[in-house]
Design an enzyme around this catalytic site. Structure first.
Site, PDB file in Angstrom:
ATOM      1  N   THR A  24       0.874  -1.171   0.000  1.00  0.00           N
ATOM      2  CA  THR A  24       0.000   0.000   0.000  1.00  0.00           C
ATOM      3  C   THR A  24       0.913   1.224   0.000  1.00  0.00           C
ATOM      4  OG1 THR A  24      -2.065   0.915   0.872  1.00  0.00           O
ATOM      5  CG2 THR A  24      -0.458   0.218   2.495  1.00  0.00           C
ATOM      6  N   CYS A  30      -3.940   7.355   7.547  1.00  0.00           N
ATOM      7  CA  CYS A  30      -4.539   6.024   7.514  1.00  0.00           C
ATOM      8  C   CYS A  30      -3.585   5.034   8.183  1.00  0.00           C
ATOM      9  CB  CYS A  30      -4.783   5.579   6.077  1.00  0.00           C
ATOM     10  SG  CYS A  30      -5.863   6.661   5.149  1.00  0.00           S
ATOM     11  N   HIS A  47      -5.979  -1.259   4.493  1.00  0.00           N
ATOM     12  CA  HIS A  47      -5.613   0.169   4.537  1.00  0.00           C
ATOM     13  C   HIS A  47      -6.850   0.921   5.008  1.00  0.00           C
ATOM     14  CE1 HIS A  47      -3.747   3.772   2.088  1.00  0.00           C
ATOM     15  NE2 HIS A  47      -4.432   4.211   3.120  1.00  0.00           N
TER      16      HIS A  47
END
Lengths: 162, 204
Positions: A24, A30, A47
């Site tokens: 990711t 996040c 995520h």
């Protein structure tokens, strides 16, 4: 066998088996949650953007929240042949990209995401074996399903494997 | 007026575009006078993006960008952000300081100048919105971050995450005449403020 690199977007999750890699890119506030079953060599990466699906009406996308995201990730991993008792977690992200003097909840969301993630993993009896969270910078992470290692790359804050 | 980002009609989108047009026009004039160069402004775009695609507007998740971020307060709550890539940021500071710097590093002076440019752009944009709508809008001091586009854009994306599975951004691209400086200015009001803006403009 060729190694696939599978991208997990924002508010997204995916599961793969050895020797593939889950990645990711550009995690800010996040949190990236990497789960691994080292016996069956199955890896899962979520995520998440927000701490809790319960605070929000629009919660259809389960991968958006720490609570439903982790639940969903575990469910898929078990379906793929992982054993719940083997699962361990590594987490990264949850930074505060911008700072203001005011105590704005929106800007503290990174910290809240990390706390929520830890609480949910604890409730589910999944041990966090390493983490790289907080700070004020972005992270790209790669979870290797061969050995469960989590590689972290930043701009100006070095690289490491946890 | 309750607004759903996933369900805006073309008329509402046109109104938001026009809003972007008026705000950006003032901001472009301010930028031009700061750097004493002609500044071209693109037609503002209303972008409704899935979260996974948000970083594409700034060249992909890992692209190194400078983001200057503001909070909007009072009648309109939300954020504004001026974003530009590293080359543009260096060229912009060169224009402001009247020098030619060839390193790729931004020092404290550069960061301070970029914050101030962002401040002037955002203030002129907000002032014209305020004049147009009659709504009171205050703007915070700037906060700046030089990092991956994905990480910087996660901040506005998360705000939309509370209400939607899409992020709505009113984007204007600015270009200095020789295209040495290209920047994106984003208006990101929260969802209730969209309703207020549209109501203030007489859209039912």
């Amino acid at each position: 066998m060729s190694i696939l690199t599978i991208k997990v977007g924002m508010a997204d999750l995916n599961v793969t088996k050895s020797p593939n890699i889950l990645t990711t890119l550009g995690l800010g506030s996040c949190v990236g949650i990497a789960l691994y079953d080292k016996v069956n060599k199955i890896a899962g990466l979520a995520h998440i953007m927000l701490p809790s699906s319960k605070e929000i009406k629009n919660n259809q996308n389960r991968a958006k929240f720490a609570d439903t995201g982790i639940e969903e990730l575990v469910k898929i991993m078990l379906k793929e042949g992982a054993n719940k008792n083997n699962l361990v977690a590594k987490i990264a992200g949850g930074s505060q990209m911008f700072s203001f003097s005011s105590n704005n909840d929106i800007l503290k969301i990174g910290e809240r995401n990390v706390i929520a993630t830890k609480n949910i993993l604890k409730e589910m009896n999944i041990k966090i074996i390493s983490e790289d969270t907080g700070g004020n910078y972005g992270r790209t992470i790669e979870l290797n399903s061969l050995d469960g290692s989590l590689f972290i790359r930043t701009i100006g804050h070095g690289e490491k494997t946890i | 007026m309750a607004i759903n980002v996933d369900d805006l009609n073309t008329f509402m989108i046109d109104v938001l575009k026009e809003l972007g047009n008026i705000g950006s026009g003032n901001a472009a004039t301010a930028l031009a006078s700061m750097i004493s160069k002609k500044v071209d402004m693109g037609v503002p775009a209303v972008k409704i993006l899935e979260f996974k695609d948000v970083a594409e507007i700034l060249g992909g998740e890992e692209n190194l960008v400078v983001g200057i971020y503001f909070e909007l307060m009072e009648d309109i709550v939300g954020n504004m952000m001026f974003a530009l890539d590293l080359d543009s940021a260096i060229n912009l500071t060169n224009l402001l300081y009247g020098r030619q710097k060839d390193t790729k590093d931004l020092d404290e002076m550069d960061i301070s100048a970029l914050s101030e440019v962002g401040n002037i752009l955002a203030s002129s944009y907000v002032n014209s919105l305020s004049a147009l709508t009659g709504l009171k809008i205050f703007i915070s001091i700037p906060s700046i971050s030089v990092d991956m586009a994905g990480a910087i854009l996660s901040v506005p994306a998360i705000q939309f995450g509370h209400v939607s599975d899409h992020a709505l951004m009113i984007e204007t691209i600015f270009e200095e005449d020789a295209k040495k400086v290209v920047g994106n200015l984003f208006l990101l009001p929260d969802i209730n403020s969209f309703g207020k803006i549209l109501s203030a403009l007489g859209v039912q």
